[in-house]
Scaffold this active site. Structure first.
Site, PDB file in Angstrom:
ATOM      1  N   ARG A 160       0.780  -1.237   0.000  1.00  0.00           N
ATOM      2  CA  ARG A 160       0.000   0.000   0.000  1.00  0.00           C
ATOM      3  C   ARG A 160       0.810   1.285   0.000  1.00  0.00           C
ATOM      4  O   ARG A 160       0.279   2.347  -0.284  1.00  0.00           O
ATOM      5  CB  ARG A 160      -0.967  -0.008   1.193  1.00  0.00           C
ATOM      6  CG  ARG A 160      -2.191  -0.853   0.917  1.00  0.00           C
ATOM      7  CD  ARG A 160      -3.006  -1.044   2.158  1.00  0.00           C
ATOM      8  NE  ARG A 160      -2.220  -1.767   3.164  1.00  0.00           N
ATOM      9  CZ  ARG A 160      -2.629  -1.988   4.405  1.00  0.00           C
ATOM     10  NH1 ARG A 160      -3.772  -1.512   4.813  1.00  0.00           N
ATOM     11  NH2 ARG A 160      -1.871  -2.675   5.233  1.00  0.00           N
TER      12      ARG A 160
ATOM     13  N   ASP B  78       0.403 -14.351   0.001  1.00  0.00           N
ATOM     14  CA  ASP B  78       0.194 -14.158   1.439  1.00  0.00           C
ATOM     15  C   ASP B  78       0.399 -15.487   2.156  1.00  0.00           C
ATOM     16  O   ASP B  78       0.277 -16.550   1.538  1.00  0.00           O
ATOM     17  CB  ASP B  78      -1.208 -13.617   1.738  1.00  0.00           C
ATOM     18  CG  ASP B  78      -1.291 -13.068   3.161  1.00  0.00           C
ATOM     19  OD1 ASP B  78      -0.851 -11.931   3.386  1.00  0.00           O
ATOM     20  OD2 ASP B  78      -1.746 -13.802   4.064  1.00  0.00           O
TER      21      ASP B  78
HETATM   22  O1  1CP Z   1      -3.776  -4.885  -0.240  1.00  0.00           O
HETATM   23  C1  1CP Z   1      -3.858  -5.314   0.924  1.00  0.00           C
HETATM   24  O2  1CP Z   1      -4.856  -5.902   1.380  1.00  0.00           O
HETATM   25  C2  1CP Z   1      -2.739  -4.879   1.798  1.00  0.00           C
HETATM   26  C3  1CP Z   1      -2.255  -5.728   2.898  1.00  0.00           C
HETATM   27  C4  1CP Z   1      -1.545  -7.039   2.566  1.00  0.00           C
HETATM   28  C5  1CP Z   1      -0.480  -7.255   1.662  1.00  0.00           C
HETATM   29  C6  1CP Z   1       0.207  -6.264   0.758  1.00  0.00           C
HETATM   30  C7  1CP Z   1      -1.849  -8.282   3.147  1.00  0.00           C
HETATM   31  C8  1CP Z   1      -2.898  -8.553   4.141  1.00  0.00           C
HETATM   32  N1  1CP Z   1      -1.001  -9.237   2.627  1.00  0.00           N
HETATM   33  C9  1CP Z   1      -0.148  -8.663   1.710  1.00  0.00           C
HETATM   34  C10 1CP Z   1       0.890  -9.355   0.892  1.00  0.00           C
HETATM   35  C11 1CP Z   1       1.950 -10.076   1.619  1.00  0.00           C
HETATM   36  N2  1CP Z   1       1.775 -10.724   2.817  1.00  0.00           N
HETATM   37  C12 1CP Z   1       3.292 -10.296   1.190  1.00  0.00           C
HETATM   38  C13 1CP Z   1       3.877  -9.904  -0.173  1.00  0.00           C
HETATM   39  C14 1CP Z   1       4.229  -8.467  -0.300  1.00  0.00           C
HETATM   40  C15 1CP Z   1       5.611  -8.050   0.086  1.00  0.00           C
HETATM   41  O3  1CP Z   1       6.176  -8.503   1.092  1.00  0.00           O
HETATM   42  O4  1CP Z   1       6.169  -7.176  -0.609  1.00  0.00           O
HETATM   43  C16 1CP Z   1       3.933 -11.023   2.192  1.00  0.00           C
HETATM   44  C17 1CP Z   1       5.394 -11.451   2.228  1.00  0.00           C
HETATM   45  C18 1CP Z   1       2.970 -11.278   3.200  1.00  0.00           C
HETATM   46  C19 1CP Z   1       3.241 -12.102   4.383  1.00  0.00           C
HETATM   47  C20 1CP Z   1       2.349 -12.008   5.554  1.00  0.00           C
HETATM   48  N3  1CP Z   1       0.988 -11.937   5.606  1.00  0.00           N
HETATM   49  C21 1CP Z   1       2.825 -12.067   6.887  1.00  0.00           C
HETATM   50  C22 1CP Z   1       4.275 -12.237   7.260  1.00  0.00           C
HETATM   51  C23 1CP Z   1       5.004 -10.951   7.139  1.00  0.00           C
HETATM   52  C24 1CP Z   1       4.755  -9.949   8.223  1.00  0.00           C
HETATM   53  O5  1CP Z   1       4.457  -8.787   7.873  1.00  0.00           O
HETATM   54  O6  1CP Z   1       4.888 -10.293   9.408  1.00  0.00           O
HETATM   55  C25 1CP Z   1       1.725 -11.976   7.744  1.00  0.00           C
HETATM   56  C26 1CP Z   1       1.743 -11.975   9.256  1.00  0.00           C
HETATM   57  C27 1CP Z   1       0.569 -11.909   6.927  1.00  0.00           C
HETATM   58  C28 1CP Z   1      -0.837 -11.814   7.362  1.00  0.00           C
HETATM   59  C29 1CP Z   1      -1.465 -10.559   6.868  1.00  0.00           C
HETATM   60  N4  1CP Z   1      -1.916 -10.392   5.596  1.00  0.00           N
HETATM   61  C30 1CP Z   1      -2.383  -9.107   5.428  1.00  0.00           C
HETATM   62  C31 1CP Z   1      -2.219  -8.425   6.661  1.00  0.00           C
HETATM   63  C32 1CP Z   1      -2.608  -7.008   6.918  1.00  0.00           C
HETATM   64  C33 1CP Z   1      -1.621  -9.331   7.565  1.00  0.00           C
HETATM   65  C34 1CP Z   1      -1.205  -9.068   9.015  1.00  0.00           C
HETATM   66  C35 1CP Z   1      -2.375  -9.072   9.936  1.00  0.00           C
HETATM   67  C36 1CP Z   1      -1.953  -8.986  11.415  1.00  0.00           C
HETATM   68  O7  1CP Z   1      -1.513  -7.916  11.832  1.00  0.00           O
HETATM   69  O8  1CP Z   1      -2.058 -10.014  12.108  1.00  0.00           O
END
Ligand code: 1CP
Length: 349
Positions: A33, A78
């Site tokens: 984002r 994800d």
């Molecule tokens: O467009 C959207 O909905 C934005 C939010 C978003 C994005 C960009 C989510 C929702 N997932 C993703 C893609 C994503 N997720 C990637 C690829 C993009 C990149 O890294 O450049 C990756 C590696 C993840 C991995 C992921 N998803 C993790 C591990 C990494 C971390 O940040 O700790 C986790 C915990 C998730 C779960 C998740 N998915 C999305 C959100 C907002 C969350 C976290 C929720 C929470 O706080 O528990």
């Protein structure tokens, strides 16, 4: 496309602690984002729809490489994609994150976690990896959620602060806990092997919430399962990165799980982290993502402090201590990349 094509890149060489030219840098959540070009192509609705569309997903994977000149791309996907694909009933809600329809509560719920067949269950992930690798001139990092962090979403029903249901299951019904972790480890292994087969040059295992555990809990209930995932992927020869947040007290145990690289968050200085992880491993990290919000000069100073704490150790990949925050200014991140490339030092051995 061979996953070994990038064996001579700064990124892969740093993972292996081999001499290389420049300190490599990429950012967790570099696609997302904070980028206007992401918001332009992401579309409305669940992120799972964008992930299931290889055209869009490959484009989003490439965007941060073009914008920042980072040394690696990370697959746009994800951590809940495999569980979603086998029909567990999990969606990713904009502004919230993963949300499950029916929580994992009892032994009968194991039926909702059958084995993943990547070719038929997630062909779009394989296609996205292939397309991205074809277009990229830097390595692509594949990834999966570690069993514990994925379990925390399935058991809690969504994002959670204290992971209380997850810990209650872990301690209250150990046999079921280990069966659940086994299934989730199988999902991660199948997904990672398919990504490497399709051309990913490295993999990262995200155990984002492992820092919520005591060292004893981690050792008994989590480490063996993460180690199994890492070992299964080790057979491919690609470097493995193992990351979690708030893991200062379990860095030694994470290092012992077998990955070449241990990810470190901003709560531990890299020199201290290196002592805890022990010899033979590379580190990745660890600029506080909030410093990017504080503006260019604070972010640059923070990046310099991270570089100084590493010294000139060749086993180092610059990253943030956790993901890019959505409000980050892309220009500030671009300056951080510049500082790392211009000022990072790598010892020749
Ligand atoms: O467009 C959207 O909905 C934005 C939010 C978003 C994005 C960009 C989510 C929702 N997932 C993703 C893609 C994503 N997720 C990637 C690829 C993009 C990149 O890294 O450049 C990756 C590696 C993840 C991995 C992921 N998803 C993790 C591990 C990494 C971390 O940040 O700790 C986790 C915990 C998730 C779960 C998740 N998915 C999305 C959100 C907002 C969350 C976290 C929720 C929470 O706080 O528990």
């Amino acid at each position: 496309m061979s996953s070994r094509r990038f064996d001579d890149s700064d990124f892969v060489r740093a993972c292996r602690r081999q001499p290389h030219e420049r300190v490599p840098v990429w950012f967790m959540r570099q696609a997302g984002r904070s980028l206007p070009e992401y918001r332009a192509v992401r579309g409305a609705g669940s992120i799972l729809d964008a992930i299931a569309d290889p055209d869009r997903a490959a484009e989003i994977t490439l965007q941060p490489v073009r914008r920042y000149g980072v040394d690696a791309a990370i697959l746009f996907s994800d951590i809940v994609v495999p569980a979603h694909a086998v029909g567990f009933g999990v969606d990713v809600v904009p502004g919230t994150g993963p949300v499950v329809e029916h929580r994992f509560e009892a032994r009968r719920d194991l039926q909702r976690l059958r084995l993943l067949d990547p070719a038929s269950d997630t062909p779009y992930v394989i296609e996205t990896v292939r397309r991205a690798v074809e277009m990229l001139d830097v390595p692509l990092i594949g990834f999966a959620g570690a069993p514990f962090t994925v379990a925390s979403y399935l058991v809690e029903g969504g994002p959670s602060r204290h992971h209380e249901r997850t810990k209650a299951l872990m301690v209250g019904d150990e046999a079921l806990w280990h069966d659940l972790m086994d299934r989730l480890a199988d999902l991660a292994v199948a997904s990672l092997l398919a990504q490497v087969e399709a051309g990913a040059a490295a993999v990262q295992l995200f155990d984002s919430w492992a820092g919520a555990l005591s060292p004893d809990q981690y050792q008994r209930s989590v480490a063996p399962h993460s180690a199994r995932v890492l070992e299964a992927v080790g057979a491919t020869g690609v470097p493995r990165i193992h990351f979690g947040v708030g893991t200062g007290e379990i860095l030694d145990q994470m290092g012992a799980c077998g990955a070449e690289v241990v990810g470190v968050d901003f709560r531990v200085r890299l020199d201290a982290a290196r002592r805890r992880v022990g010899p033979g491993r590379a580190l990745q990290g660890n600029l506080d993502p909030a410093l990017v919000l504080a503006g260019e000069s604070a972010a640059r100073d923070g990046a310099r402090a991270v570089l100084a704490a590493n010294g000139d150790d060749p086993g180092f990949i610059f990253n943030l201590g956790h993901g890019v925050l959505p409000a980050s200014d892309p220009d500030v991140l671009a300056r951080v990349v510049q500082v790392v490339h211009d000022e990072g030092r790598v010892r020749c051995e």
